[in-house]
Scaffold this motif. Structure first.
Motif, short mmCIF file in Angstrom:
data_model
loop_
_atom_site.label_atom_id
_atom_site.label_comp_id
_atom_site.label_asym_id
_atom_site.label_seq_id
_atom_site.Cartn_x
_atom_site.Cartn_y
_atom_site.Cartn_z
N ALA A 183 0.96 -1.66 -0.14
CA ALA A 183 0.05 -0.14 -0.10
C ALA A 183 0.36 1.36 0.34
O ALA A 183 0.59 2.61 -0.10
N TRP A 186 1.50 2.82 -3.47
CA TRP A 186 -0.31 3.30 -3.89
C TRP A 186 -0.43 5.10 -4.43
O TRP A 186 -0.84 5.08 -5.03
N GLY A 191 -3.16 2.11 -7.50
CA GLY A 191 -3.70 1.34 -6.66
C GLY A 191 -4.44 0.86 -6.30
O GLY A 191 -5.24 0.67 -6.29
N TRP A 222 -9.11 3.37 0.19
CA TRP A 222 -7.62 3.96 -0.08
C TRP A 222 -9.33 4.95 -1.50
O TRP A 222 -9.28 4.27 -2.27
N ASP A 228 -7.34 7.19 2.90
CA ASP A 228 -5.90 5.96 3.36
C ASP A 228 -6.00 5.27 4.94
O ASP A 228 -5.52 5.74 5.87
#
Length: 238
Positions: A183, A186, A191, A222, A228
Motif C-alpha cells: 500500500a 499506491w 493503487g 483508499w 487512506d
C-alpha cells in the motif's frame, strides 16, 4: 318408445365440446411464464449462494485476524512478517506464523499445507486452488532504513503502536499470489491492484487491527490519497 329424433336432439344439447389444444400465442405465453419462473428460481438460488459465501468468507477472515492478534500477544505485541521482510529477519511468513492459532499445520508439510490454504485461508468465491485468499497490510513491517513510505521514520511494528486500530486495515482479500499489499506504493497512482476489489460484487472483506470485519468498496479504504485506511499515520485518519 322415445323417438329417435328426440334422443338425437338431446345428445346434441348435452354433449361437451372436445378439448382443444393450446393455440400458438397461448403456447408462447406459457413458455415465457415458465422461463420467467425458472429465472426467478435461479436468481434466488444464486443470491442465497452468494450470501452464504459472503458469510463464510467473513467468518474465515475474522478467524485469521484473531490468529494474527493472538500471535502478536505471544510475541510482545509484534505483528508477524510477510514475505516482504520475513526472510531478512529469519522468520516464517505470516501465514505459517498464524497457522498454529487456526489449528493448521505446526510445520511445513507438503501434504497438509495446500489443504490449509484451501480451507481456513480461502474465500469460497476464490476459484484459485492452493492459494490463500487473504493478504496482510505491509505497513506494519516497513523500516525507514530500507523502505520509503508516507509517515517515515515512524514505524508501526506492534499492535499498541497503531493509533487508530478500528480504522486501519490489517488484512484484505487478495487477487495475486503475494501475501501482502504494498500500500505504500499506491501514492500518486491508481493503487489496489493486489486487492480482490469486487469479489463479492459490491466490494471485498477487510479486517481491521481491532479485529472487526467490514464488507466495503475499495474506495472506502483508499482513494487517491484522499482516503487512506492502510497507512496507520495517514492524515485522512487523524
Amino acid at each position: 318408445m322415445v323417438p329417435t329424433a328426440g334422443l338425437t336432439a338431446g345428445l346434441r344439447v348435452n354433449r361437451r365440446p372436445a378439448d382443444r389444444g393450446l393455440t400458438l400465442p397461448e403456447l408462447l405465453v406459457a413458455i415465457a411464464l415458465l422461463a420467467m419462473l425458472a429465472a426467478l428460481a435461479l436468481a434466488g438460488i444464486s443470491g442465497a449462494s452468494a450470501a452464504r459465501d459472503r458469510s463464510i468468507c467473513a467468518a474465515r477472515l475474522r478467524s485469521v485476524a484473531s490468529g494474527v492478534l493472538l500471535y502478536a500477544a505471544d510475541h510482545a505485541g509484534a505483528f508477524p512478517r510477510t514475505s516482504h521482510s520475513a526472510a531478512a529477519f529469519r522468520e516464517p511468513g505470516w501465514m505459517r506464523s498464524v497457522a498454529p492459532y487456526l489449528d493448521g499445520p505446526k510445520r511445513v508439510d507438503a501434504a497438509a499445507w495446500p489443504a490449509f490454504l484451501d480451507g481456513p485461508l480461502q474465500c469460497p468465491r476464490d476459484a484459485r486452488v492452493g492459494q490463500a485468499s487473504f493478504l496482510m497490510n505491509v505497513y506494519f513491517e516497513l523500516d525507514p532504513g530500507y523502505d520509503d513510505y508516507p509517515g517515515s521514520p515512524v514505524t508501526w511494528r506492534g499492535v499498541a503502536a497503531v493509533p487508530r486500530p478500528g480504522s486501519t486495515v490489517l488484512l484484505a482479500e487478495g487477487s495475486t499470489r503475494a501475501d501482502h499489499a504494498m500500500a505504500h506504493f499506491w501514492e500518486g497512482g491508481a493503487g489496489g491492484g493486489e486487492i480482490a476489489q469486487r469479489r463479492h460484487s459490491v466490494g471485498a472483506h477487510y479486517a481491521f487491527v481491532d479485529g472487526h470485519i467490514e464488507l466495503l468498496p475499495f474506495s472506502a479504504t483508499w482513494e487517491g490519497g484522499r482516503t487512506d485506511r492502510w497507512c496507520p499515520g495517514a492524515p485522512s485518519q487523524r
